[in-house]
Each structure stands twice: as C-alpha cells, then as structure tokens.
Design a protein around this motif. Structure first.
Motif, mmCIF file in Angstrom:
data_model
loop_
_atom_site.group_PDB
_atom_site.id
_atom_site.type_symbol
_atom_site.label_atom_id
_atom_site.label_comp_id
_atom_site.label_asym_id
_atom_site.label_seq_id
_atom_site.Cartn_x
_atom_site.Cartn_y
_atom_site.Cartn_z
ATOM 1 N N LYS A 1 0.811 -1.216 0.000
ATOM 2 C CA LYS A 1 0.000 0.000 0.000
ATOM 3 C C LYS A 1 0.854 1.282 0.000
ATOM 4 O O LYS A 1 0.468 2.287 -0.594
ATOM 5 C CB LYS A 1 -0.927 0.005 1.209
ATOM 6 C CG LYS A 1 -1.929 -1.157 1.263
ATOM 7 C CD LYS A 1 -3.001 -1.010 0.211
ATOM 8 C CE LYS A 1 -4.181 -1.945 0.447
ATOM 9 N NZ LYS A 1 -3.906 -3.345 0.118
ATOM 10 N N LEU A 2 2.015 1.239 0.666
ATOM 11 C CA LEU A 2 2.837 2.444 0.745
ATOM 12 C C LEU A 2 3.357 2.876 -0.621
ATOM 13 O O LEU A 2 3.659 4.055 -0.832
ATOM 14 C CB LEU A 2 4.015 2.220 1.705
ATOM 15 C CG LEU A 2 3.652 2.111 3.187
ATOM 16 C CD1 LEU A 2 4.881 1.773 4.015
ATOM 17 C CD2 LEU A 2 3.008 3.405 3.696
ATOM 18 N N ASN A 3 3.464 1.940 -1.549
ATOM 19 C CA ASN A 3 3.928 2.253 -2.911
ATOM 20 C C ASN A 3 2.780 2.260 -3.924
ATOM 21 O O ASN A 3 3.011 2.145 -5.128
ATOM 22 C CB ASN A 3 4.989 1.233 -3.351
ATOM 23 C CG ASN A 3 6.308 1.464 -2.663
ATOM 24 O OD1 ASN A 3 6.820 2.577 -2.614
ATOM 25 N ND2 ASN A 3 6.871 0.397 -2.104
ATOM 26 N N ALA A 4 1.556 2.438 -3.432
ATOM 27 C CA ALA A 4 0.379 2.317 -4.301
ATOM 28 C C ALA A 4 0.404 3.294 -5.473
ATOM 29 O O ALA A 4 0.010 2.946 -6.594
ATOM 30 C CB ALA A 4 -0.900 2.506 -3.485
ATOM 31 N N ASP A 5 0.877 4.521 -5.252
ATOM 32 C CA ASP A 5 0.891 5.502 -6.341
ATOM 33 C C ASP A 5 1.877 5.101 -7.430
ATOM 34 O O ASP A 5 1.565 5.205 -8.627
ATOM 35 C CB ASP A 5 1.243 6.893 -5.803
ATOM 36 C CG ASP A 5 1.086 7.964 -6.869
ATOM 37 O OD1 ASP A 5 -0.051 8.384 -7.135
ATOM 38 O OD2 ASP A 5 2.117 8.365 -7.452
#
Length: 223
Positions: A147-151
C-alpha cells in the motif's frame, strides 16, 4: 414520494449477499477452509469481489494478468482459473512464507503452469516487465499489497495495461479508515490510499468506479 425503509445492517446485507453467491471452485473452497484456522487468515481476499472480478475476466476474455500481493494465492488461483490455457498471471510478492501454502492448491487445480510467481518488490517486478518490452500488453492488474507504494504501482500499471485494460485496487475503504476525518489517520498507508483515491477520481487517463464489495474495490479502466 417517501423513500422505502432501509432494512438490515451493513453486516446483515453482506451476509445475505455472500449466502446467495454461487459455489466456489472446490480447490478455492479448500484453500479458504484451510485459512479459516490460520492466525493470518483474515488477510485473505473476500470471496464476493473475487467472484465479481473473475466473472469480468471471463466476460472480457482476459489472458494476461498481474497480481500485487499474493499472500496464500487465493486470488491468483481465481484469476488462473478464469483465463485460457495460454494465459498467464504474474504474481508479485516479497516472501514465500505464505505463497508456499498456496502453491500446492494451484497445482491441484491444474493451473500452476499459468502462474509466474515473482519474489521481489512489486515495483521492481513491474519495472522489469516494462524493461522487457511488455508495456501495453496486460489486460488486468489486481493490487492487494504494498500500500505504501500504491501511487508508483498505479503509474507503472498504467504503462503495462493495454487500452481498456483494468486495474482493480482492493481495500479502497481501508477497513473504514478512509471514512474518518483525515486528521484521524493512524496508519502510514491510510493517507497514501486516501490521496490515490482522489487522484484516480480526477485522472483523465482512466474511467473509474468504486465498488461496494468486500473492503471496497476501485476499478479503473485505462482510456
């Protein structure tokens, strides 16, 4: 005109919905039953959105898929069962701790040859696919991890998807955290998904709709 009375709680409606879903594939059912007693079993994807997306894969004759966040391979199994014999699922995870639980079920279902498990950070795997010349060739990408690298994953996914391909982000509600005021964010990943949801809604590169199934699925069609 008066609005009809709303009956039942959210949980009652979800229970009713799930009780009227078709039977799972026998091997998928076995894997779910195994994980019911596992301490991390609650992480497994909800069967309802997986069934919705599996039907979509069959309807669209999808052949090439990517999954970010495999866990025990329940959803990877669903995608592999939904695509033709010459289709493939690139399954991205960072550890074999849980994927090793699911691999025998892939084999039992006769779809292990369709699943290409990559143990590496998802961003690295997606970039390697781009570097290998596979941009614009994937039909479907399911994001249920990192999720932390979702972008970054969103941007790389748009490069890998063909026109009219679909990105589906699971946990778009973040277990209800996104329904709270922004100043109450307690987890690092919540503001990341909060910002991404806004970005997707405003992004002219996609046509997006958020589905109220499971913990929310944000479906984005590449224009």
């Amino acid at each position: 005109m008066n609005c009809p009375r709303e009956y039942g709680s959210d949980q009652q409606r979800r229970t009713y919905i799930n009780s009227h879903m078709s039977e799972l594939h026998p091997v998928m059912k076995k894997l779910r039953q195994l994980m019911e007693t596992h301490p991390r079993g609650f992480i497994m994807s909800d069967p309802n959105p997986i069934m919705v997306l599996s039907n979509m894969l069959k309807l669209a004759a999808v052949k090439k898929c990517i999954e970010v966040g495999v866990f025990t391979g329940y959803s990877s199994l669903a995608w592999a069962l939904s695509i033709p014999e010459d289709g493939k699922v690139v399954a991205c995870d960072i550890s074999t701790e849980f994927t090793d639980i699911g691999k025998p079920f892939w084999k039992e279902a006769g779809v292990d040859h369709k699943i290409d498990l990559r143990i590496a950070p998802a961003v690295d795997t997606l970039q390697s696919l781009i570097d290998a010349g596979e941009s614009g060739t994937f039909d479907f990408i399911y994001v249920d991890g990192d999720k932390l690298n979702a972008d970054v994953i969103y941007e790389l996914s748009l490069k890998l998807l063909r026109t009219n391909g679909i990105i589906a982000f699971d946990n778009s509600f973040m277990h209800g955290y996104l329904l709270k005021p922004e100043e109450e964010d307690e987890r690092q990943d919540v503001p990341v998904i909060r910002k991404l949801n806004v970005k997707i809604q405003q992004d002219p590169r996609v046509t997006a709709v958020m589905l109220d199934v499971g913990d929310g699925v944000y479906m984005c069609r590449k224009n």
